[in-house]
Design an enzyme around this catalytic site. Structure first.
Site, PDB file in Angstrom:
ATOM      1  N   HIS A  65     -19.383  -8.523  30.872  1.00  0.00           N
ATOM      2  CA  HIS A  65     -20.712  -8.694  30.271  1.00  0.00           C
ATOM      3  C   HIS A  65     -20.638  -8.633  28.751  1.00  0.00           C
ATOM      4  CE1 HIS A  65     -25.259  -7.697  30.932  1.00  0.00           C
ATOM      5  NE2 HIS A  65     -25.085  -8.262  29.752  1.00  0.00           N
ATOM      6  N   HIS A  67     -22.013 -10.787  25.108  1.00  0.00           N
ATOM      7  CA  HIS A  67     -22.837 -11.854  24.523  1.00  0.00           C
ATOM      8  C   HIS A  67     -22.151 -12.332  23.249  1.00  0.00           C
ATOM      9  CE1 HIS A  67     -26.266 -11.123  27.229  1.00  0.00           C
ATOM     10  NE2 HIS A  67     -25.929  -9.849  27.137  1.00  0.00           N
ATOM     11  N   ASN A  99     -27.046 -16.598  28.040  1.00  0.00           N
ATOM     12  CA  ASN A  99     -28.284 -16.701  27.253  1.00  0.00           C
ATOM     13  C   ASN A  99     -28.032 -17.135  25.806  1.00  0.00           C
ATOM     14  OD1 ASN A  99     -27.147 -14.231  26.503  1.00  0.00           O
ATOM     15  ND2 ASN A  99     -29.105 -13.159  26.351  1.00  0.00           N
ATOM     16  N   HIS A 239     -25.442  -3.840  34.151  1.00  0.00           N
ATOM     17  CA  HIS A 239     -25.901  -2.628  33.471  1.00  0.00           C
ATOM     18  C   HIS A 239     -26.822  -1.693  34.280  1.00  0.00           C
ATOM     19  CE1 HIS A 239     -29.045  -5.530  32.633  1.00  0.00           C
ATOM     20  NE2 HIS A 239     -28.470  -6.035  31.579  1.00  0.00           N
ATOM     21  N   ASP A 312     -21.832  -5.044  27.734  1.00  0.00           N
ATOM     22  CA  ASP A 312     -23.113  -5.635  27.318  1.00  0.00           C
ATOM     23  C   ASP A 312     -23.163  -5.722  25.788  1.00  0.00           C
ATOM     24  OD1 ASP A 312     -25.596  -6.763  27.249  1.00  0.00           O
ATOM     25  OD2 ASP A 312     -26.678  -5.020  28.011  1.00  0.00           O
ATOM     26  N   HIS A 316     -26.859  -8.463  17.125  1.00  0.00           N
ATOM     27  CA  HIS A 316     -28.129  -8.935  16.563  1.00  0.00           C
ATOM     28  C   HIS A 316     -28.071  -8.801  15.054  1.00  0.00           C
ATOM     29  CE1 HIS A 316     -30.244  -9.534  20.322  1.00  0.00           C
ATOM     30  NE2 HIS A 316     -29.918  -8.323  20.736  1.00  0.00           N
TER      31      HIS A 316
HETATM   32  C1  NCD Z   1     -28.980  -8.586  25.802  1.00  0.00           C
HETATM   33  C2  NCD Z   1     -28.941  -9.625  24.692  1.00  0.00           C
HETATM   34  O1  NCD Z   1     -29.187  -9.252  23.543  1.00  0.00           O
HETATM   35  O2  NCD Z   1     -28.632 -10.793  24.944  1.00  0.00           O
HETATM   36  N1  NCD Z   1     -29.782  -7.492  25.377  1.00  0.00           N
HETATM   37  C3  NCD Z   1     -29.811  -6.246  25.879  1.00  0.00           C
HETATM   38  O3  NCD Z   1     -30.631  -5.450  25.442  1.00  0.00           O
HETATM   39  N2  NCD Z   1     -28.967  -5.859  26.809  1.00  0.00           N
HETATM   40  C4  NCD Z   1     -29.457  -9.178  27.059  1.00  0.00           C
HETATM   41  C5  NCD Z   1     -29.136  -8.372  28.293  1.00  0.00           C
HETATM   42  O4  NCD Z   1     -27.978  -7.999  28.516  1.00  0.00           O
HETATM   43  O5  NCD Z   1     -30.024  -8.119  29.074  1.00  0.00           O
HETATM   44 ZN    ZN Z   2     -29.086  -7.801  30.878  1.00  0.00          ZN
END
Ligand code: NCD
Ligand code: ZN
Length: 438
Positions: A65, A67, A99, A239, A312, A316
């Site tokens: 997981h 991003h 995403n 998660h 995860d 940002h």
């Molecule tokens: C994740 C993201 O920023 O893409 N944010 C989060 O708070 N975990 C999305 C996700 O994992 O749900």
């Molecule tokens: Zn998520």
């Protein structure tokens, strides 16, 4: 560089799984060629030698997981910077969530992410395919095409969003069983989390933050366990964050339902008492829960009710985090801090051995994803995807110094004892002493 071109590498004085006396590990053509006190005895001069001083040698970590934000938000992370963060964190394979913008909901996008990951060459980057078009939860994607493409997509998820419609989820599970792929669910019943920014409990009430109840997660976990049972499909819970989810996983596994689950380092370590300062860095989905949840999650990871750790990793931009709590984007960085946190919470306490940690950070996630060249035992003939950990090399987290393009770490200023000091990917060092090796 392909594995066959990679140089011969000698890891001098490492302790596989932190067990026994230090040995040498010789790596040739991307594989472990010899292990033992004399593994490097008769090597020629063109061998790269890394003296590792008795550090712990583990199989390279696998993150189900991550991003990476490419395509679409390359100002916050790219496949290249995210791969660098992965290499520094001891990861040799990451699954990049769907995403992105555009979403990874078709083969063109998933194959492009895969190709860029190969070009960067710091770890395996496996794109996760979306379950529904645009992650809208309405229309299934062409999972088969993505699975058949160059990326061979094997995990599908609308993560960030829940596949909330039970009929869509049912169909997705039925198709996934036929294709032999895995659906990973972001368990959040959206009708129960409208406007929610923090865990629903005394802290959120006192701070005046709209609450996200545990039931929003648990109701979907229960529903999807039952849907997976009836579809004869596997389902993976992203998660996991609550005591109740742990109980439901126990129940479902007891029924022989093919369910697996991950927990993040932040849900193991942090709770909602952090919200006191209204610092947006602590906003995350699912939200930080209460102390008893963190304890139940740790126990579940030790006992195997929760299968693995996943970061995860959610980069940002500063302006998206340094603002009013309710306006901050949810998500926090994870790749470079996962090992030190899991080691501090579970190995340094004596709850887990290094071998157990290898199970939850490498072996199990590789098995769940169906990877055959990751999460392998440290043995002669096995692919050389490895992480080297110094259990006693205290370091303090500074967001601006992380390889990630973003700096939204909730661990700013915290000191951890264990540190990843080297990563070997396909027989080549990709990081050493906090530096990425090109
Ligand atoms: C994740 C993201 O920023 O893409 N944010 C989060 O708070 N975990 C999305 C996700 O994992 O749900
Ligand atoms: Zn998520």
């Amino acid at each position: 560089m392909t594995a066959s071109e990679s140089p011969t590498l000698l890891l001098r004085r490492v302790r596989p799984y932190g067990e026994g006396a230090p040995v040498d590990v010789l790596i040739r053509d991307g594989h472990i060629a010899a292990i033992g006190p004399d593994a490097g005895a008769d090597i020629s001069s063109d061998v790269e030698i890394q003296d590792l001083d008795g550090a712990v040698l583990l199989p390279g970590f696998v993150d189900l997981h991550t991003h990476l934000r490419e395509p679409g938000r390359e100002d916050t992370e790219t496949i290249s910077t995210g791969s660098a963060a992965a290499a520094l964190g001891g990861y040799t394979a990451v699954f990049a969530m769907a995403n992105t913008q555009p979403a990874q909901d078709n083969q063109t996008v998933t194959d492009s992410v895969w190709r860029i990951g190969r070009e960067v060459g710091l770890c395996d980057v496996h794109p996760v395919g979306a379950v529904t078009l645009g992650l809208k939860g309405e229309q299934l994607t062409e999972m088969g095409q993505m699975a058949d493409g160059a990326a061979k997509v094997r995990i599908f998820s609308d993560d960030g969003m829940c596949v909330y419609d039970p009929l869509i989820m049912r169909r997705a599970l039925e198709y996934s069983a036929g294709l032999g792929v895995l659906i990973a669910q972001h368990a959040e019943e959206p009708r129960l989390t409208r406007g929610a920014v923090a865990h629903e409990g005394p802290n959120a009430a006192r701070l005046g933050l709209t609450g996200w109840p545990r039931s929003a997660e648990e109701s979907i976990v229960a529903r999807d366990a039952i849907l997976a049972r009836d579809a004869g499909a596997r389902v993976h819970i992203c998660h996991a964050s609550t005591t109740g989810t742990v109980e439901l996983l126990k129940w479902a596994k007891g029924q022989d339902i093919s369910i697996t689950a991950e927990v993040t380092p932040h849900h193991l370590l942090l709770d909602d008492s952090r919200l006191e300062t209204y610092d947006g860095v602590y906003r995350v989905n699912p939200p930080l829960r209460e102390a008893h949840d963190t304890l139940a999650l740790r126990e579940a990871l030790v006992s195997g009710v929760i299968d693995c750790v996943a970061t995860d990793h959610a980069p940002h931009a500063a302006q998206e985090k340094c603002c009013e709590f309710a306006a901050a984007r949810p998500g926090m960085l994870g790749l470079e801090t996962a090992l030190p946190i899991v080691a501090a919470l579970l190995v340094e306490t004596g709850d887990m051995t290094w071998r157990d940690l290898a199970r939850v950070m490498s072996t199990r996630p590789a098995e769940i994803a169906g990877l055959t060249d990751q999460g392998r035992p440290i043995e002669v003939g096995e692919p050389a995807n490895l992480a080297v950990v110094d259990p006693d090399s205290p370091w303090t987290v500074i967001g601006d110094e992380l390889a990630s393009l973003s700096a939204n770490t909730p661990y700013e200023g915290m000191t951890f004892a264990a540190r990843v000091v080297g990563t070997v990917y396909r027989g080549r060092m990709t990081s050493r002493d906090g530096k990425v090796l090109a």
